[in-house]
Design a protein around this motif. Structure first.
Motif, PDB file in Angstrom:
ATOM      1  N   GLY A 114       0.798  -1.215   0.000  1.00  0.00           N
ATOM      2  CA  GLY A 114       0.000   0.000   0.000  1.00  0.00           C
ATOM      3  C   GLY A 114       0.833   1.269   0.000  1.00  0.00           C
ATOM      4  N   ARG A 115       1.938   1.254   0.736  1.00  0.00           N
ATOM      5  CA  ARG A 115       2.798   2.449   0.769  1.00  0.00           C
ATOM      6  C   ARG A 115       3.414   2.730  -0.602  1.00  0.00           C
ATOM      7  NH1 ARG A 115       4.725  -0.250   5.655  1.00  0.00           N
ATOM      8  NH2 ARG A 115       6.203  -1.070   4.182  1.00  0.00           N
ATOM      9  N   GLU A 116       3.817   1.662  -1.295  1.00  0.00           N
ATOM     10  CA  GLU A 116       4.395   1.811  -2.631  1.00  0.00           C
ATOM     11  C   GLU A 116       3.343   2.364  -3.605  1.00  0.00           C
ATOM     12  OE1 GLU A 116       6.677   1.974  -5.993  1.00  0.00           O
ATOM     13  OE2 GLU A 116       7.370   1.779  -3.932  1.00  0.00           O
ATOM     14  N   LEU A 117       2.124   1.849  -3.509  1.00  0.00           N
ATOM     15  CA  LEU A 117       1.063   2.344  -4.385  1.00  0.00           C
ATOM     16  C   LEU A 117       0.764   3.808  -4.078  1.00  0.00           C
ATOM     17  CD1 LEU A 117      -0.966   2.099  -6.597  1.00  0.00           C
ATOM     18  CD2 LEU A 117      -2.493   0.877  -5.034  1.00  0.00           C
ATOM     19  N   PHE A 118       0.743   4.168  -2.802  1.00  0.00           N
ATOM     20  CA  PHE A 118       0.551   5.575  -2.440  1.00  0.00           C
ATOM     21  C   PHE A 118       1.654   6.437  -3.059  1.00  0.00           C
ATOM     22  CE2 PHE A 118       1.929   9.089   0.218  1.00  0.00           C
ATOM     23  CZ  PHE A 118       0.822   9.919   0.102  1.00  0.00           C
ATOM     24  N   LYS A 119       2.908   5.978  -2.985  1.00  0.00           N
ATOM     25  CA  LYS A 119       4.022   6.744  -3.561  1.00  0.00           C
ATOM     26  C   LYS A 119       3.831   6.938  -5.062  1.00  0.00           C
ATOM     27  CE  LYS A 119       8.001   4.962  -2.504  1.00  0.00           C
ATOM     28  NZ  LYS A 119       9.229   4.370  -1.956  1.00  0.00           N
ATOM     29  N   ARG A 120       3.404   5.891  -5.756  1.00  0.00           N
ATOM     30  CA  ARG A 120       3.188   5.991  -7.202  1.00  0.00           C
ATOM     31  C   ARG A 120       2.078   6.990  -7.524  1.00  0.00           C
ATOM     32  NH1 ARG A 120       3.567   0.326 -10.363  1.00  0.00           N
ATOM     33  NH2 ARG A 120       5.628  -0.327  -9.676  1.00  0.00           N
ATOM     34  N   LEU A 121       0.980   6.917  -6.766  1.00  0.00           N
ATOM     35  CA  LEU A 121      -0.138   7.837  -6.999  1.00  0.00           C
ATOM     36  C   LEU A 121       0.261   9.271  -6.666  1.00  0.00           C
ATOM     37  CD1 LEU A 121      -3.010   5.638  -5.544  1.00  0.00           C
ATOM     38  CD2 LEU A 121      -2.645   6.183  -7.970  1.00  0.00           C
ATOM     39  N   ASN A 122       0.981   9.431  -5.573  1.00  0.00           N
ATOM     40  CA  ASN A 122       1.410  10.757  -5.127  1.00  0.00           C
ATOM     41  C   ASN A 122       2.367  11.407  -6.133  1.00  0.00           C
ATOM     42  OD1 ASN A 122       1.291  12.802  -3.074  1.00  0.00           O
ATOM     43  ND2 ASN A 122       3.328  12.184  -2.414  1.00  0.00           N
ATOM     44  N   ALA A 123       3.058  10.598  -6.914  1.00  0.00           N
ATOM     45  CA  ALA A 123       4.000  11.109  -7.916  1.00  0.00           C
ATOM     46  C   ALA A 123       3.307  11.577  -9.193  1.00  0.00           C
ATOM     47  CB  ALA A 123       5.032  10.028  -8.267  1.00  0.00           C
ATOM     48  N   LEU A 124       2.030  11.237  -9.368  1.00  0.00           N
ATOM     49  CA  LEU A 124       1.311  11.623 -10.576  1.00  0.00           C
ATOM     50  C   LEU A 124       1.109  13.137 -10.616  1.00  0.00           C
ATOM     51  CD1 LEU A 124      -1.487   8.888 -10.621  1.00  0.00           C
ATOM     52  CD2 LEU A 124       0.569   8.961 -12.064  1.00  0.00           C
ATOM     53  N   GLY A 126      -0.566  16.534 -10.656  1.00  0.00           N
ATOM     54  CA  GLY A 126      -1.901  16.928 -10.220  1.00  0.00           C
ATOM     55  C   GLY A 126      -2.404  16.172  -9.005  1.00  0.00           C
ATOM     56  N   PHE A 127      -1.628  15.197  -8.532  1.00  0.00           N
ATOM     57  CA  PHE A 127      -2.010  14.421  -7.357  1.00  0.00           C
ATOM     58  C   PHE A 127      -1.091  14.806  -6.207  1.00  0.00           C
ATOM     59  CE2 PHE A 127      -4.376  12.124 -10.333  1.00  0.00           C
ATOM     60  CZ  PHE A 127      -5.126  11.130  -9.743  1.00  0.00           C
ATOM     61  N   GLY A 128      -1.670  15.291  -5.129  1.00  0.00           N
ATOM     62  CA  GLY A 128      -0.922  15.522  -3.904  1.00  0.00           C
ATOM     63  C   GLY A 128      -1.240  14.406  -2.933  1.00  0.00           C
ATOM     64  N   LYS A 129      -0.849  14.568  -1.680  1.00  0.00           N
ATOM     65  CA  LYS A 129      -1.048  13.534  -0.668  1.00  0.00           C
ATOM     66  C   LYS A 129      -2.519  13.155  -0.516  1.00  0.00           C
ATOM     67  CE  LYS A 129      -0.535  12.420   4.187  1.00  0.00           C
ATOM     68  NZ  LYS A 129      -0.341  12.897   5.533  1.00  0.00           N
ATOM     69  N   GLN A 130      -3.384  14.148  -0.352  1.00  0.00           N
ATOM     70  CA  GLN A 130      -4.793  13.857  -0.108  1.00  0.00           C
ATOM     71  C   GLN A 130      -5.441  13.172  -1.311  1.00  0.00           C
ATOM     72  OE1 GLN A 130      -7.382  17.266   0.509  1.00  0.00           O
ATOM     73  NE2 GLN A 130      -8.668  16.068   1.889  1.00  0.00           N
ATOM     74  N   LYS A 131      -5.200  13.682  -2.501  1.00  0.00           N
ATOM     75  CA  LYS A 131      -5.790  13.089  -3.706  1.00  0.00           C
ATOM     76  C   LYS A 131      -5.271  11.661  -3.904  1.00  0.00           C
ATOM     77  CE  LYS A 131      -6.713  15.987  -7.050  1.00  0.00           C
ATOM     78  NZ  LYS A 131      -8.123  16.108  -7.372  1.00  0.00           N
ATOM     79  N   ALA A 132      -3.990  11.441  -3.626  1.00  0.00           N
ATOM     80  CA  ALA A 132      -3.422  10.089  -3.746  1.00  0.00           C
ATOM     81  C   ALA A 132      -4.068   9.146  -2.733  1.00  0.00           C
ATOM     82  CB  ALA A 132      -1.910  10.134  -3.557  1.00  0.00           C
ATOM     83  N   GLN A 133      -4.280   9.622  -1.512  1.00  0.00           N
ATOM     84  CA  GLN A 133      -4.916   8.778  -0.492  1.00  0.00           C
ATOM     85  C   GLN A 133      -6.365   8.465  -0.866  1.00  0.00           C
ATOM     86  OE1 GLN A 133      -4.040  11.091   3.120  1.00  0.00           O
ATOM     87  NE2 GLN A 133      -2.800   9.357   3.804  1.00  0.00           N
ATOM     88  N   ILE A 134      -7.087   9.460  -1.358  1.00  0.00           N
ATOM     89  CA  ILE A 134      -8.481   9.234  -1.753  1.00  0.00           C
ATOM     90  C   ILE A 134      -8.551   8.236  -2.902  1.00  0.00           C
ATOM     91  CG2 ILE A 134     -10.528  10.313  -2.775  1.00  0.00           C
ATOM     92  CD1 ILE A 134      -9.778  12.867  -1.154  1.00  0.00           C
ATOM     93  N   PHE A 135      -7.678   8.396  -3.904  1.00  0.00           N
ATOM     94  CA  PHE A 135      -7.713   7.468  -5.042  1.00  0.00           C
ATOM     95  C   PHE A 135      -7.297   6.067  -4.609  1.00  0.00           C
ATOM     96  CE2 PHE A 135      -6.613   5.564  -9.127  1.00  0.00           C
ATOM     97  CZ  PHE A 135      -7.768   5.871  -9.845  1.00  0.00           C
ATOM     98  N   LEU A 136      -6.349   5.969  -3.711  1.00  0.00           N
ATOM     99  CA  LEU A 136      -5.954   4.665  -3.172  1.00  0.00           C
ATOM    100  C   LEU A 136      -7.143   4.013  -2.469  1.00  0.00           C
ATOM    101  CD1 LEU A 136      -3.956   2.438  -2.461  1.00  0.00           C
ATOM    102  CD2 LEU A 136      -3.026   3.911  -0.691  1.00  0.00           C
ATOM    103  N   ALA A 137      -7.881   4.792  -1.686  1.00  0.00           N
ATOM    104  CA  ALA A 137      -9.079   4.274  -1.018  1.00  0.00           C
ATOM    105  C   ALA A 137     -10.130   3.856  -2.045  1.00  0.00           C
ATOM    106  CB  ALA A 137      -9.645   5.321  -0.058  1.00  0.00           C
ATOM    107  N   LEU A 138     -10.282   4.649  -3.100  1.00  0.00           N
ATOM    108  CA  LEU A 138     -11.233   4.310  -4.161  1.00  0.00           C
ATOM    109  C   LEU A 138     -10.852   2.990  -4.825  1.00  0.00           C
ATOM    110  CD1 LEU A 138     -13.645   5.101  -6.000  1.00  0.00           C
ATOM    111  CD2 LEU A 138     -12.011   6.382  -7.398  1.00  0.00           C
ATOM    112  N   LEU A 139      -9.573   2.830  -5.126  1.00  0.00           N
ATOM    113  CA  LEU A 139      -9.108   1.572  -5.725  1.00  0.00           C
ATOM    114  C   LEU A 139      -9.412   0.387  -4.809  1.00  0.00           C
ATOM    115  CD1 LEU A 139      -5.625   2.607  -7.199  1.00  0.00           C
ATOM    116  CD2 LEU A 139      -7.657   1.937  -8.504  1.00  0.00           C
TER     117      LEU A 139
END
Length: 193
Positions: A114-124, A126-139
């Motif tokens: 999960g931490r690795e996936l968060f890092k990948r999303l956070n690197a996109l 337009g995606f910051g910490k909150q958006k990455a966490q929300i999308f991770l939760a959505l996934l």
């Protein structure tokens, strides 16, 4: 990845979001300063205007920026700020082309932490910490992408039974609960100032 979601609250837009990883990512990117349903309807509107049945990161990345901004600005506009969001959508697609062969699903495919996936999303873009966490939760909650530790990496958005974000929307009733939660948070923030 095909799954049934109710994020846009429009059957044709939700069908696209349920089968297209890129549509889901773009919907999440657009989810700021507009109602959630408007943001998550955006990918479907883009698909229609491109005359396609799915989004292609290579096509969007290579699209003339002025023409793409005009495409998102047509009435009704895809977003309150169609020009700046067109630029962000293209930056996201360019990043996906450069790092994931244009395949949005490769952002999470095969990731077992999960931490690795968060890092990948956070690197996109337009995606910051909150958006990455929300999308991770959505996934995790709606798309069945659940690497070990995904709930923890998603923070409060990963909590089971919560109604904090788009990750928790499964229909009109849950949408109303998420809206109520967001209004409470805004009121609390305002009272704290």
């Amino acid at each position: 990845m095909a799954t049934k979601v109710h994020l846009a609250q429009r059957p044709e837009a939700d069908e696209l979001l349920g089968r297209s990883p890129l549509a889901a990512l773009i919907g999440m990117l657009l989810d700021q300063q507009v109602p959630m349903e408007w943001a998550f309807s955006g990918p479907y509107t883009i698909v229609q205007r491109l005359g396609s049945d799915d989004l292609d990161a290579h096509e969007i990345a290579a699209y003339d920026p002025e023409r793409f901004a005009a495409l998102l600005s047509e009435k009704p506009a895809v977003h309150r700020y169609p020009g700046s969001m067109a630029k962000r959508v293209q930056q996201l697609c360019q990043y996906l082309v450069e790092n994931y062969d244009g395949d949005a699903q490769k952002v999470w495919d095969g990731v077992d932490d999960g931490r690795e996936l968060f890092k990948r999303l956070n690197a996109l873009p337009g995606f910051g910490k909150q958006k990455a966490q929300i999308f991770l939760a959505l996934l995790g909650k709606q798309y069945g992408v659940r690497p070990e530790g995904w709930r923890e990496a998603a923070g409060a958005y990963g909590e089971e039974g919560s109604h904090r974000s788009v990750a928790d929307i499964t229909g009109p009733e849950s949408l109303a609960k998420v809206r109520a939660f967001k209004q409470e948070m805004k009121a609390a923030a305002k009272a704290g100032k």
